[in-house]
Write a protein that holds these residues in place. Structure first.
Motif, PDB file in Angstrom:
ATOM      1  N   PHE A 178       0.803  -1.219   0.000  1.00 19.94           N
ATOM      2  CA  PHE A 178       0.000   0.000   0.000  1.00 19.94           C
ATOM      3  C   PHE A 178       0.843   1.279   0.000  1.00 19.94           C
ATOM      4  O   PHE A 178       0.578   2.197  -0.775  1.00 19.94           O
ATOM      5  N   PRO A 179       1.885   1.390   0.846  1.00 16.09           N
ATOM      6  CA  PRO A 179       2.674   2.629   0.848  1.00 16.09           C
ATOM      7  C   PRO A 179       3.305   2.938  -0.496  1.00 16.09           C
ATOM      8  O   PRO A 179       3.367   4.107  -0.907  1.00 16.09           O
ATOM      9  N   VAL A 180       3.775   1.914  -1.189  1.00 23.69           N
ATOM     10  CA  VAL A 180       4.410   2.126  -2.494  1.00 23.69           C
ATOM     11  C   VAL A 180       3.383   2.582  -3.524  1.00 23.69           C
ATOM     12  O   VAL A 180       3.630   3.512  -4.311  1.00 23.69           O
ATOM     13  N   ILE A 181       2.212   1.941  -3.537  1.00 24.63           N
ATOM     14  CA  ILE A 181       1.176   2.319  -4.493  1.00 24.63           C
ATOM     15  C   ILE A 181       0.739   3.763  -4.279  1.00 24.63           C
ATOM     16  O   ILE A 181       0.573   4.531  -5.232  1.00 24.63           O
ATOM     17  N   VAL A 182       0.568   4.162  -3.013  1.00 21.87           N
ATOM     18  CA  VAL A 182       0.149   5.532  -2.705  1.00 21.87           C
ATOM     19  C   VAL A 182       1.191   6.531  -3.191  1.00 21.87           C
ATOM     20  O   VAL A 182       0.862   7.550  -3.811  1.00 21.87           O
ATOM     21  N   GLN A 183       2.459   6.240  -2.936  1.00 21.07           N
ATOM     22  CA  GLN A 183       3.495   7.177  -3.344  1.00 21.07           C
ATOM     23  C   GLN A 183       3.637   7.235  -4.861  1.00 21.07           C
ATOM     24  O   GLN A 183       3.856   8.306  -5.431  1.00 21.07           O
ATOM     25  N   LEU A 184       3.489   6.103  -5.537  1.00 23.50           N
ATOM     26  CA  LEU A 184       3.546   6.107  -6.995  1.00 23.50           C
ATOM     27  C   LEU A 184       2.375   6.891  -7.583  1.00 23.50           C
ATOM     28  O   LEU A 184       2.528   7.598  -8.589  1.00 23.50           O
ATOM     29  N   ARG A 185       1.216   6.762  -6.972  1.00 28.35           N
ATOM     30  CA  ARG A 185       0.046   7.498  -7.460  1.00 28.35           C
ATOM     31  C   ARG A 185       0.248   9.007  -7.343  1.00 28.35           C
ATOM     32  O   ARG A 185      -0.183   9.777  -8.194  1.00 28.35           O
ATOM     33  N   LYS A 186       0.931   9.435  -6.305  1.00 32.30           N
ATOM     34  CA  LYS A 186       1.143  10.865  -6.081  1.00 32.30           C
ATOM     35  C   LYS A 186       2.349  11.404  -6.844  1.00 32.30           C
ATOM     36  O   LYS A 186       2.337  12.547  -7.314  1.00 32.30           O
ATOM     37  N   HIS A 187       3.403  10.589  -6.967  1.00 27.39           N
ATOM     38  CA  HIS A 187       4.652  11.097  -7.529  1.00 27.39           C
ATOM     39  C   HIS A 187       5.219  10.164  -8.591  1.00 27.39           C
ATOM     40  O   HIS A 187       6.415   9.919  -8.637  1.00 27.39           O
ATOM     41  N   ILE A 188       4.343   9.643  -9.453  1.00 28.85           N
ATOM     42  CA  ILE A 188       4.798   8.683 -10.457  1.00 28.85           C
ATOM     43  C   ILE A 188       5.834   9.314 -11.392  1.00 28.85           C
ATOM     44  O   ILE A 188       6.730   8.642 -11.905  1.00 28.85           O
ATOM     45  N   ARG A 189       5.758  10.625 -11.620  1.00 20.09           N
ATOM     46  CA  ARG A 189       6.681  11.291 -12.536  1.00 20.09           C
ATOM     47  C   ARG A 189       7.827  11.991 -11.805  1.00 20.09           C
ATOM     48  O   ARG A 189       8.613  12.706 -12.436  1.00 20.09           O
ATOM     49  N   SER A 190       7.919  11.807 -10.509  1.00 14.84           N
ATOM     50  CA  SER A 190       8.970  12.472  -9.725  1.00 14.84           C
ATOM     51  C   SER A 190       9.716  11.455  -8.870  1.00 14.84           C
ATOM     52  O   SER A 190       9.548  11.411  -7.642  1.00 14.84           O
ATOM     53  N   PRO A 191      10.561  10.629  -9.488  1.00 16.14           N
ATOM     54  CA  PRO A 191      11.275   9.581  -8.737  1.00 16.14           C
ATOM     55  C   PRO A 191      12.142  10.138  -7.605  1.00 16.14           C
ATOM     56  O   PRO A 191      12.376   9.443  -6.614  1.00 16.14           O
ATOM     57  N   LEU A 192      12.600  11.388  -7.746  1.00 19.51           N
ATOM     58  CA  LEU A 192      13.442  11.957  -6.703  1.00 19.51           C
ATOM     59  C   LEU A 192      12.687  12.156  -5.399  1.00 19.51           C
ATOM     60  O   LEU A 192      13.305  12.289  -4.329  1.00 19.51           O
ATOM     61  N   ARG A 193      11.356  12.153  -5.454  1.00 16.46           N
ATOM     62  CA  ARG A 193      10.549  12.343  -4.253  1.00 16.46           C
ATOM     63  C   ARG A 193      10.156  11.016  -3.609  1.00 16.46           C
ATOM     64  O   ARG A 193       9.490  11.003  -2.590  1.00 16.46           O
ATOM     65  N   TRP A 194      10.562   9.906  -4.223  1.00 13.98           N
ATOM     66  CA  TRP A 194      10.269   8.601  -3.634  1.00 13.98           C
ATOM     67  C   TRP A 194      11.150   8.384  -2.410  1.00 13.98           C
ATOM     68  O   TRP A 194      12.336   8.744  -2.402  1.00 13.98           O
ATOM     69  N   ASN A 195      10.585   7.768  -1.362  1.00 16.14           N
ATOM     70  CA  ASN A 195      11.401   7.463  -0.185  1.00 16.14           C
ATOM     71  C   ASN A 195      12.175   6.164  -0.396  1.00 16.14           C
ATOM     72  O   ASN A 195      12.031   5.488  -1.420  1.00 16.14           O
ATOM     73  N   MET A 196      12.992   5.812   0.588  1.00 19.73           N
ATOM     74  CA  MET A 196      13.844   4.633   0.457  1.00 19.73           C
ATOM     75  C   MET A 196      13.017   3.365   0.278  1.00 19.73           C
ATOM     76  O   MET A 196      13.374   2.487  -0.520  1.00 19.73           O
ATOM     77  N   ASN A 197      11.910   3.230   1.014  1.00 19.36           N
ATOM     78  CA  ASN A 197      11.091   2.023   0.930  1.00 19.36           C
ATOM     79  C   ASN A 197      10.591   1.802  -0.493  1.00 19.36           C
ATOM     80  O   ASN A 197      10.682   0.698  -1.042  1.00 19.36           O
ATOM     81  N   THR A 198      10.066   2.857  -1.113  1.00 18.52           N
ATOM     82  CA  THR A 198       9.550   2.742  -2.477  1.00 18.52           C
ATOM     83  C   THR A 198      10.653   2.364  -3.457  1.00 18.52           C
ATOM     84  O   THR A 198      10.472   1.488  -4.314  1.00 18.52           O
ATOM     85  N   ARG A 199      11.808   2.997  -3.328  1.00 14.63           N
ATOM     86  CA  ARG A 199      12.907   2.702  -4.255  1.00 14.63           C
ATOM     87  C   ARG A 199      13.408   1.270  -4.103  1.00 14.63           C
ATOM     88  O   ARG A 199      13.669   0.582  -5.094  1.00 14.63           O
ATOM     89  N   VAL A 200      13.539   0.831  -2.857  1.00 10.43           N
ATOM     90  CA  VAL A 200      14.032  -0.530  -2.618  1.00 10.43           C
ATOM     91  C   VAL A 200      13.023  -1.559  -3.124  1.00 10.43           C
ATOM     92  O   VAL A 200      13.398  -2.543  -3.782  1.00 10.43           O
ATOM     93  N   VAL A 201      11.737  -1.344  -2.831  1.00 13.35           N
ATOM     94  CA  VAL A 201      10.708  -2.308  -3.255  1.00 13.35           C
ATOM     95  C   VAL A 201      10.638  -2.391  -4.773  1.00 13.35           C
ATOM     96  O   VAL A 201      10.592  -3.497  -5.348  1.00 13.35           O
TER      97      VAL A 201
END
Length: 416
Positions: A178-201
């Motif tokens: 869920f956390p990754v999906i939420v962050q991708l939905r908000k910042h799908i075009r801004s990878p620099l705003r992804w946190n460590m969890n999203t990048r690692v997953v």
């Protein structure tokens, strides 16, 4: 166990009922009776509801645990985490639950429509039957359950991309969390705003999916019992589908019992790793595996700190990852040894079954139904421990941190 939950006369036995219920609520997919022919429509609805409740419950529970751990951080860390995630407030548990439910239903509805139309137009199923097949397999796939309403699971649809790809897509989305999906939905075009969890997953998921696809396809390419008779595009589709399912989904489009031993071993590794945290996937989680990898990388390089995507990893996370992995390995080894004492089945198949249960995967070489009662009980315990154990154990370690007021003298044993 109600008579109307089973086709034919009488009801299911206690063991059949509790094994199926455990497998459904733990979103695993291991079965001791054929879902398509043993259970009535009412029984299948019960299974579907258990899958939905189990999947939503785990996602919500894991997400709430994440908020609880966040509250234990320093104020600076909490503010940083909240600004990175930008999903729900630290106190907004009600909003978090609502978000999990709405997101799950939206994805399940989309996949259900696609599958229903395919069953209706491609296979001539009546409208009611097509809708039921679409809904059931959509819920089962997003929740990484692996239950199917066909006796051969999805082997009959192995070369149909309009069935396999939507199911694989739902499995991946449910598995990344869920956390990754939420962050991708908000910042799908801004990878620099992804946190460590999203990048690692995301990095771990893509790497494991590609590696699993290449390895399974290559090993099974000429196997006459699996990929051998298929055209090369179909081989790639089946190889990709099997790699996705090994990430704790449990559907199969080929006979797992006929796979090469090397493929079974590779699947063992994928099943043990699993998917992302706060999702419907099981296993030790891709983040745990990634932490161990980066610890190893730092040691090989002789670095004193572990850095991941431009951020320094907390030493507490090192200990938590090592503890979770050692616990998982111990549980699997002990369970496999117990199964070996109860049966005469080869170790590779018993290990496969044990990891599948612990990782809440549901893939099987076909031996589950033939195990003695004690063996099936062991698998039930593995499913339960594998579903709740890693997240509960890891969160307990994180929440029990306390600072000691003294340190003992250092000394090093000889390693290696």
């Amino acid at each position: 166990m109600l008579p109307n939950a089973k086709l034919g006369d009488g009801g299911a036995t206690f063991l059949e009922a509790i094994f199926t219920a455990t497998s459904a609520v733990c979103v695993t997919g291991l079965i001791v009776v054929d879902t398509a022919t043993y259970w009535s429509p009412f029984g299948q609805v019960v299974i579907l509801l258990l899958i939905q409740v189990g999947g939503l419950g785990i996602m919500t529970f894991a997400s709430v645990i994440g908020l609880t751990i966040a509250r234990k951080m320093s104020l600076r860390s909490r503010i940083t985490a909240a600004s990175e995630i930008k999903s729900v407030g630290l106190e907004d548990v009600k909003g978090l639950v609502r978000g999990v439910v709405l997101m799950s239903l939206a994805i399940e509805l989309t996949v259900a429509v696609i599958l229903s139309l395919r069953f209706l137009t491609g296979y001539g199923e009546p409208v009611g039957r097509a809708v039921w097949l679409g809904v059931f397999h959509s819920v089962s796939s997003f929740n990484n359950a692996g239950f199917a309403l066909f006796s051969d699971n999805l082997i009959s649809f192995a070369t149909d991309p309009f069935i396999c790809l939507p199911i694989a897509f739902a499995v991946i989305l449910g598995g990344i969390g869920f956390p990754v999906i939420v962050q991708l939905r908000k910042h799908i075009r801004s990878p620099l705003r992804w946190n460590m969890n999203t990048r690692v997953v995301l990095a771990g998921t893509i790497t494991l999916l590609v590696a699993g696809t290449v390895f399974i396809t290559a090993v099974e390419w000429s196997n006459p019992a699996t990929l051998g008779p298929l055209a090369w595009p179909d081989k790639l589709l089946v190889g990709f589908f099997q790699s996705v399912q090994a990430r704790t989904a449990g559907f199969n489009s080929i006979d797992n019992g006929a796979m090469d031993s090397a493929s079974l071993l590779a699947t063992d590794v994928l099943m043990l790793i699993g998917g992302g945290p706060a999702g419907t996937a099981g296993g030790i989680k891709v983040t745990t595996f990634a932490v161990l990898f980066f610890i190893l990388l730092a040691e090989v390089r002789g670095e004193t700190t572990v850095n991941v995507f431009g951020k320094r990893l907390s030493r507490a996370v090192h200990r938590q990852a090592i503890s979770v992995v050692l616990l998982a390995v111990a549980v699997i080894v002990i369970s496999t040894a117990a199964l070996m004492l109860l049966t005469d089945i080869s170790m590779d198949r018993l290990l496969y079954e044990a990891i599948s249960a612990f990782g809440t995967v549901g893939l099987s070489t076909g031996i589950t139904a033939g195990l003695p009662v004690a063996g099936q009980v062991i698998l039930m315990l593995l499913m339960f421990v594998g579903r709740l154990g890693p997240v509960t154990f890891a969160s307990a370690l994180a929440l029990r941190q306390r600072r000691t007021l003294y340190e003992l003298p250092k000394e090093r044993p000889i390693i290696g």
